[in-house]
Write an enzyme that holds these catalytic residues in place. Structure first.
Site, PDB file in Angstrom:
ATOM      1  CE  LYS A   1      -4.604  -1.435   1.935  1.00  0.00           C
ATOM      2  NZ  LYS A   1      -5.309  -1.434   2.949  1.00  0.00           N
TER       3      LYS A   1
ATOM      4  CE  LYS B   1      -8.824 -11.135  -4.042  1.00  0.00           C
ATOM      5  NZ  LYS B   1      -7.941 -11.457  -2.495  1.00  0.00           N
TER       6      LYS B   1
ATOM      7  CE  LYS C   1     -12.708  -4.718  -2.547  1.00  0.00           C
ATOM      8  NZ  LYS C   1     -13.245  -4.048  -0.429  1.00  0.00           N
TER       9      LYS C   1
END
Ligand code: TRP
Length: 334
Positions: A116, A198, A201
């Site tokens: 992050k 994967k 979103k």
């Protein structure tokens, strides 16, 4: 009463909008299934969410939408404690104390922090670094026995245990040590456009992910465009990640095994197969979306559920927090 003896399970989700069918199969459905087996605390982790920049009005809207979505999916506020993390002050309060027992070096080594920090290089804030400490506070406040964790959160659970052990060693037995609860996951759902990755979103390709908010036509269109391969067999195999993914999705939404799905589609073409997957997913989503919409129109009901949830959570959390405050030597008057 059976409830009183059952083990405590804790889980939380960030209100970051746009959940996919992968989140549904991998997380939401588990919350529903687990609420019969454990005393469940389910939080909407808005304190965690602000470790990356949020638009305030959207954060608030996503929080309510997520609460409505979970209830629409079958999370039953009568059988679990569903609440918004920031509504229970003990989370931030315990996190502060735990911050003083957590080393900067440990936090710098966390995989998710490194990811992050790289992704939000302009905003590597203290909260982002202390994210795992807040998560430890979440878990430890409820004397949690089990935390359902996927692979990406396992390191966070480990650090929560480390912090708990450290506190217990220094101040005496205070926190129960949480265990990971390996949910028997349905197969991971992959991107429809790049089935080796994967479903996410935040994928930039709008056809890659099916969102729980997608309407029927959109769902069917996305599945029609899903990547398969050039041969024609509807079988699951490593050489056929696209088809395998669609079979997994079909099985998860149909409630059957992949073998049964293979049998059902044997001899059929990809076109029919993709349409069937799309329709099956759309059929599951439709009633959830309708119920979510109904709930969102009833703000008084939602607000009542969440305020009861917060009260119940605060009651339990407070007990642990006061114990901690006493142990570290905070003055409390009489
Ligand atoms: N970090 C978790 C996630 O992004 C959300 C979370 C916050 C959580 N607090 C938690 C999960 C406590 C389990 C237990 O998925």
């Amino acid at each position: 009463m059976e409830e009183a003896q059952s083990k405590v399970l804790y889980s939380a989700v960030q209100p970051s909008g746009n959940l996919t069918i992968g989140n549904y199969v991998g997380a939401i459905r588990n919350w529903v299934a687990l609420q019969g087996q454990f005393t469940c605390f389910y939080a909407i982790a808005d304190l965690h969410a602000i470790t990356v920049r949020q638009v305030p009005a959207e954060l608030r809207r996503h929080t309510l939408e997520l609460a409505a979505l979970y209830i629409a999916c079958g999370v039953d506020p009568a059988r679990c404690t569903l609440y918004v993390q920031s509504n229970v002050p003990a989370h931030a309060e315990l996190a502060w104390v735990l911050n003083t027992m957590t080393y900067v070096g440990e936090m710098e080594r966390m995989t998710q922090f490194k990811d992050k920090a790289a992704k939000h290089a302009e905003n590597v804030n203290m909260g982002l670094m202390a994210y795992p400490v807040l998560m430890a506070a979440d878990i430890l406040l409820y004397q949690t026995d089990v935390v359902p964790v996927g692979i990406d959160q396992r390191q966070h659970l480990e650090i929560a245990r480390d912090i708990a052990v450290r506190f217990n060693n220094r101040y005496g037995e205070t926190f129960r040590l949480p265990e990971g609860y390996i949910v028997k996951e349905g197969a991971k759902i992959a991107s429809l456009q790049d089935p080796l990755h994967k479903m996410s979103k935040s994928d930039e390709n709008p056809n890659a992910s099916v969102y729980l908010s997608d309407d029927r036509d959109t769902v069917i269109r996305k599945f029609r465009r899903a990547v398969t391969d050039s041969d024609n067999a509807i079988v699951a195999s490593e050489q056929k990640p696209g088809v395998t993914n669609l079979l997994n999705i079909y099985a998860a939404f149909r409630g059957c095994t992949v073998a049964e799905a293979e049998k059902e589609f044997a001899g059929k073409g990809y076109g029919d197969f993709k349409l069937a997957v799309g329709e099956t997913v759309a059929d599951v989503l439709a009633p959830i979306q309708a119920e979510q919409k109904r709930l969102l129109a009833d703000k008084a009901y939602l607000s009542d559920i969440l305020s009861r949830g917060a009260q119940a959570a605060a009651h339990t959390a407070r007990r642990t927090l006061l114990k901690v405050y006493r142990k570290v030597g905070f003055y409390r008057g009489e």
